[in-house]
Motif scaffolding. Sequence first.
Motif, PDB file in Angstrom:
ATOM      1  N   VAL A 141     -18.214   1.490   5.316  1.00 37.96           N
ATOM      2  CA  VAL A 141     -16.996   1.752   5.967  1.00 37.96           C
ATOM      3  C   VAL A 141     -17.308   0.901   7.428  1.00 37.96           C
ATOM      4  CG1 VAL A 141     -15.505   3.500   7.193  1.00 37.96           C
ATOM      5  CG2 VAL A 141     -16.437   3.918   5.320  1.00 37.96           C
ATOM      6  N   ARG A 142     -16.370   0.268   7.712  1.00 39.36           N
ATOM      7  CA  ARG A 142     -16.428  -0.610   8.822  1.00 39.36           C
ATOM      8  C   ARG A 142     -15.831   0.052  10.287  1.00 39.36           C
ATOM      9  NH1 ARG A 142     -15.544  -6.628   5.663  1.00 39.36           N
ATOM     10  NH2 ARG A 142     -16.759  -6.056   4.055  1.00 39.36           N
ATOM     11  N   LEU A 143     -16.604   1.018  10.420  1.00 34.96           N
ATOM     12  CA  LEU A 143     -16.342   1.759  11.720  1.00 34.96           C
ATOM     13  C   LEU A 143     -16.164   1.360  13.056  1.00 34.96           C
ATOM     14  CD1 LEU A 143     -18.465   4.883  11.205  1.00 34.96           C
ATOM     15  CD2 LEU A 143     -16.187   4.806  10.824  1.00 34.96           C
ATOM     16  N   PRO A 144     -16.848  -0.012  13.450  1.00 30.64           N
ATOM     17  CA  PRO A 144     -16.565  -0.674  14.567  1.00 30.64           C
ATOM     18  C   PRO A 144     -15.339  -1.160  14.704  1.00 30.64           C
ATOM     19  CG  PRO A 144     -18.707  -1.322  13.710  1.00 30.64           C
ATOM     20  CD  PRO A 144     -18.197  -0.453  12.383  1.00 30.64           C
ATOM     21  N   LEU A 145     -14.527  -1.232  13.450  1.00 27.17           N
ATOM     22  CA  LEU A 145     -13.195  -1.890  13.658  1.00 27.17           C
ATOM     23  C   LEU A 145     -12.213  -0.791  13.726  1.00 27.17           C
ATOM     24  CD1 LEU A 145     -13.346  -4.773  10.909  1.00 27.17           C
ATOM     25  CD2 LEU A 145     -13.811  -4.723  13.288  1.00 27.17           C
ATOM     26  N   VAL A 146     -12.422   0.602  13.808  1.00 25.68           N
ATOM     27  CA  VAL A 146     -11.359   1.634  13.923  1.00 25.68           C
ATOM     28  C   VAL A 146     -11.041   1.705  15.172  1.00 25.68           C
ATOM     29  CG1 VAL A 146     -12.343   2.824  11.674  1.00 25.68           C
ATOM     30  CG2 VAL A 146     -12.908   3.502  14.180  1.00 25.68           C
ATOM     31  N   SER A 147     -10.042   2.206  15.591  1.00 26.95           N
ATOM     32  CA  SER A 147      -9.737   2.307  16.971  1.00 26.95           C
ATOM     33  C   SER A 147     -10.513   3.666  17.983  1.00 26.95           C
ATOM     34  CB  SER A 147      -8.009   2.974  17.083  1.00 26.95           C
ATOM     35  OG  SER A 147      -8.059   4.276  16.693  1.00 26.95           O
ATOM     36  N   ARG A 148     -10.508   3.448  18.936  1.00 24.69           N
ATOM     37  CA  ARG A 148     -11.537   4.289  19.728  1.00 24.69           C
ATOM     38  C   ARG A 148     -10.815   5.861  19.822  1.00 24.69           C
ATOM     39  NH1 ARG A 148     -12.981   3.221  25.925  1.00 24.69           N
ATOM     40  NH2 ARG A 148     -13.927   1.397  24.862  1.00 24.69           N
ATOM     41  N   ASP A 149      -9.555   5.961  19.664  1.00 20.34           N
ATOM     42  CA  ASP A 149      -9.150   7.312  19.408  1.00 20.34           C
ATOM     43  C   ASP A 149      -9.461   7.920  18.315  1.00 20.34           C
ATOM     44  OD1 ASP A 149      -7.879   7.071  22.085  1.00 20.34           O
ATOM     45  OD2 ASP A 149      -5.726   6.749  21.187  1.00 20.34           O
ATOM     46  N   PHE A 150      -9.407   7.217  17.331  1.00 25.08           N
ATOM     47  CA  PHE A 150      -9.830   7.490  15.873  1.00 25.08           C
ATOM     48  C   PHE A 150     -11.124   7.770  15.758  1.00 25.08           C
ATOM     49  CE2 PHE A 150     -10.889   7.306  11.271  1.00 25.08           C
ATOM     50  CZ  PHE A 150      -9.930   7.891  10.566  1.00 25.08           C
TER      51      PHE A 150
END
Length: 631
Positions: free
Chosen positions: A275-284
Amino acid sequence: MFLPVKSNQRARLTVAFSHVLFRSTEASGNNEDVTTTSNNSTQTPSDLSPPGPNEEVLPQAHHQNPGHCIASFAAINQMRTNAQLCDVRLEVGVETIHAHKVVLASVSPYFYAMFNDDMLERTQGLVRLHDVDYTALRQLIDYTYTGEITITEQNVQVLLPASGLLQMHSVRDACCKFLLRQLHPSNCLGIRSFADAHSCKELHTRSHKYALQNFQQVVGTEEFLLLPFDEVKDLISNSQLNISSEEKVFVAVLNWVKHNLATRQIHIAELMSHVRLPLVSRDFLMTCVESETLIREDSSCKELLLEAMKYHLLPEQRSLMSSQRTQERRPEGMKPYIFAVGGGSLFAIHNECEVYNPRTNAWTPVAPMLWRRSRSGVTALHKQLYVVGGYDGVSDLSTAEFYNPLTNKWTNITPMGTKRSCLGICSYDGLIYVCGGYDGASCLSSMERYDPLTGIWSSCPAMSTRRRYCRLAVLENCIYSLGGFDSTNYQSSVERFDPRVGRWCPVPSMTARRSSCGVASTDGHLYCIGGNDGTMCMSSGERFSLRRNSWEPIAAMHSRRSTHEVVEVDGTLFALGGNDGSSSLNSVERYDTRLNKWTVVNAMVARRSSVGAAVLECFHLERGLVQTTNL
């Protein structure tokens, strides 16, 4: 029948009509037999009267009945039904089917080998078949006699393996094509598994591709929740996964693990690594990922969370943290489209937008912006189109919004810290940079950047020159700012910003002063086209070679243009809209960088000066527009 013997020929005996060709004459509705003679003349039987005394005798004629095979097989099939002249019985369980070996062998290589090779069944009248469904076998035997078969949702799962066993490839292929037409998010994973079990390579490939392209709908199905671990990992690790945001993948993994927590929890760390967590939004990241118990209780998952947080907190170092998890997924079939946004004509400011498909040379309207804007900045990032600042006819704007092509909708984002119209804009390394412009009182040299992951605007070092109507472009990891107007002079100067060191430095000036020009980069060159030099709108262009560190002229456009846009698609440049000094334009031109030649292509629907434009890669955009319009 005896033919007359001519004086110069020896007597011979032959059959006058050894073959007759039958044709269906649809135009006349006549189904009479047709005779083709040796001299290529064609006559119906009624015309074949005896030759006159002085006419040459035809040596032979041909007869053929096109319906012969159909009628013969119909008769043979009827004999099979009546168990007449049958020489084999096929037994499946307690059921028996009568047939003729020669017919079976003519259609099925399986039966051909059975009845011709040195096999026990060759001389037997009863053949027992195993691992085949009786109903499917019955339909396939019918097919060998009739050449017809009906494939349905109810029988395809037994017909396909049976036709594969009997090597009846045309039926097997027809089953595969039928399943391809049935593909849906609710069944594509099951069809993929079925295809894999029966070695249907094309069906497996296309159903897998379908699952990737429709992943957001597939993850909501029971089939996904029942997948084994290896198949889930295979899906979520694929770089061609079609998703609107990486958050969807995170939620899909959690749902799969929690569906059977006792046996699946051991897989969470390995799945989360894809899962490419660096690309999710900060809020999420903070509200959903960091607070998830399964993540907090697993040390490997916590490392992945810290990696993502570091990526968010240090945007200027993102290029140094590059990995598979920081790369945006790119579904197969993504194609570039040119979006023309806002602008003005006469006394109107537009919020209408349209999109151009370079492959079909056609423009299509898309959803209008939330705000009317001309002189705005437009750029593409993370499969979305961003529009920043501009002028609404009353005041200069700091507001910004983005367009999602999957939903055909616009959404507001955080406003800039400064009002800006006539600004320069570009995207680089996951960030949006804007600089220069006009705030309603003065020309600007300031620069700021926007991080879509955090939703925050940050200040950057200012340019050395105030620039209204400047343009930005990215070339070799640096941002170039070209031309503009400093409230006194039209500029030919160029400066370059390196985000890695945070500093501007001068670059050789253009050969002409250019404000409100169009700028794009490709193949190691920076192109600056059109604009206004303070005396007139220009059609000329020039390009900067990074290798030679100098400018050189290129061919002029067909139209003079300022306040237009220039964008690059696959090494080709497009100049859109603008103003020619007397009126707003809707014309569009394409520039071939290899031939140094401009060509006029289809015009936009609306005339647009001070237009904004950018290239965005989309997946089946026209299909999505139709679907969202019909909602």
